[in-house]
Design a protein around this motif. Structure first.
Motif, short mmCIF file in Angstrom:
data_model
loop_
_atom_site.label_atom_id
_atom_site.label_comp_id
_atom_site.label_asym_id
_atom_site.label_seq_id
_atom_site.Cartn_x
_atom_site.Cartn_y
_atom_site.Cartn_z
N MET A 1 5.95 -7.90 -3.53
CA MET A 1 5.66 -5.97 -4.13
C MET A 1 4.58 -5.47 -4.18
O MET A 1 4.36 -4.75 -3.96
N PHE A 2 3.37 -6.21 -4.64
CA PHE A 2 2.07 -5.90 -5.63
C PHE A 2 1.02 -6.37 -3.99
O PHE A 2 0.13 -5.55 -3.91
N GLU A 3 1.71 -6.70 -2.65
CA GLU A 3 0.74 -6.40 -1.60
C GLU A 3 -0.38 -5.66 -0.86
O GLU A 3 -0.70 -5.76 -0.55
N ARG A 4 0.86 -4.31 -1.19
CA ARG A 4 0.15 -2.99 -1.01
C ARG A 4 -0.82 -2.29 -1.79
O ARG A 4 -1.15 -1.35 -1.80
N CYS A 5 -0.95 -2.68 -2.77
CA CYS A 5 -2.02 -2.72 -4.00
C CYS A 5 -3.29 -3.02 -3.81
O CYS A 5 -3.33 -3.70 -3.79
N HIS A 6 -4.33 -2.07 -3.69
CA HIS A 6 -5.12 -2.20 -3.54
C HIS A 6 -6.50 -1.88 -5.43
O HIS A 6 -7.41 -2.36 -5.07
N SER A 7 -5.85 -1.51 -5.66
CA SER A 7 -6.85 -1.32 -7.27
C SER A 7 -6.39 -1.90 -8.33
O SER A 7 -4.93 -1.12 -8.20
N PRO A 8 -6.30 -1.39 -9.62
CA PRO A 8 -5.55 -1.03 -10.71
C PRO A 8 -4.35 -0.01 -10.73
O PRO A 8 -3.22 -0.25 -11.20
N HIS A 9 -5.34 1.33 -10.31
CA HIS A 9 -4.65 2.41 -10.44
C HIS A 9 -2.89 1.91 -9.71
O HIS A 9 -2.30 2.77 -9.80
N GLU A 10 -3.52 1.64 -8.72
CA GLU A 10 -2.17 1.64 -8.18
C GLU A 10 -0.82 0.89 -7.80
O GLU A 10 0.10 0.88 -7.71
#
Length: 152
Positions: A1-10
């Motif tokens: 689920m989080f694999e495409r998140c590159h920052s805490p904001h994402e």
């Protein structure tokens, strides 16, 4: 689920838009604050598994596990109007290592799919956030531990 998140904001954006969680960032960590919108109960994972299994399936109960799964945090609706849990019930809950988190406290949210970080033990359903009432989780603890149920 989080694999495409590159920052805490994402991560915060994903949690807000996928689940409707009122996420904020504090020191780069996604979290929520207990209070008028939601509350939390913390318990050992062994008890948490049993409680989660007994809860009404109407809710995809959000449960956050800490790294190493030492505790599970159930996200619940606050009673309206907000009232405290009776002292005798709190004592019984404490005897089973269950803590009712007071208003104004931070609850860390998952930011990884790995068991090595904060992760979902019970993932909420996408869409509008639906949490069980605090009383439903407390009653489930009563049923699982054979504690005397609170008087109505």
């Amino acid at each position: 689920m989080f694999e495409r998140c590159h920052s805490p904001h994402e991560v915060a954006h994903l949690l807000r838009h996928r689940y409707g969680l009122p996420v904020q960032l504090l020191a780069g960590r996604p979290m929520i604050t207990t209070g008028s919108v939601l509350g939390a109960l913390v318990m050992p994972p062994e008890l948490g598994r049993k409680v989660l299994a007994t809860l009404d399936r109407t809710y995809a109960t959000p449960v956050v596990a800490d790294p190493g799964e030492h505790t599970w945090t159930f996200l619940v609706t606050q009673p309206s109007p907000a009232n405290s849990v009776d002292l005798s019930i709190r004592r019984c809950l404490t005897g089973h290592q269950v803590t009712v988190i007071p208003a104004g406290r931070y609850v860390l949210l998952p930011s990884t799919d790995s068991q090595l970080g904060w992760h979902w033990a019970g993932e909420p359903a996408p869409g509008v956030l639906r949490m069980p009432p605090r009383s439903a989780v407390i009653n489930a603890v009563h049923r699982v531990t054979a504690m005397r149920a609170p008087a109505a």
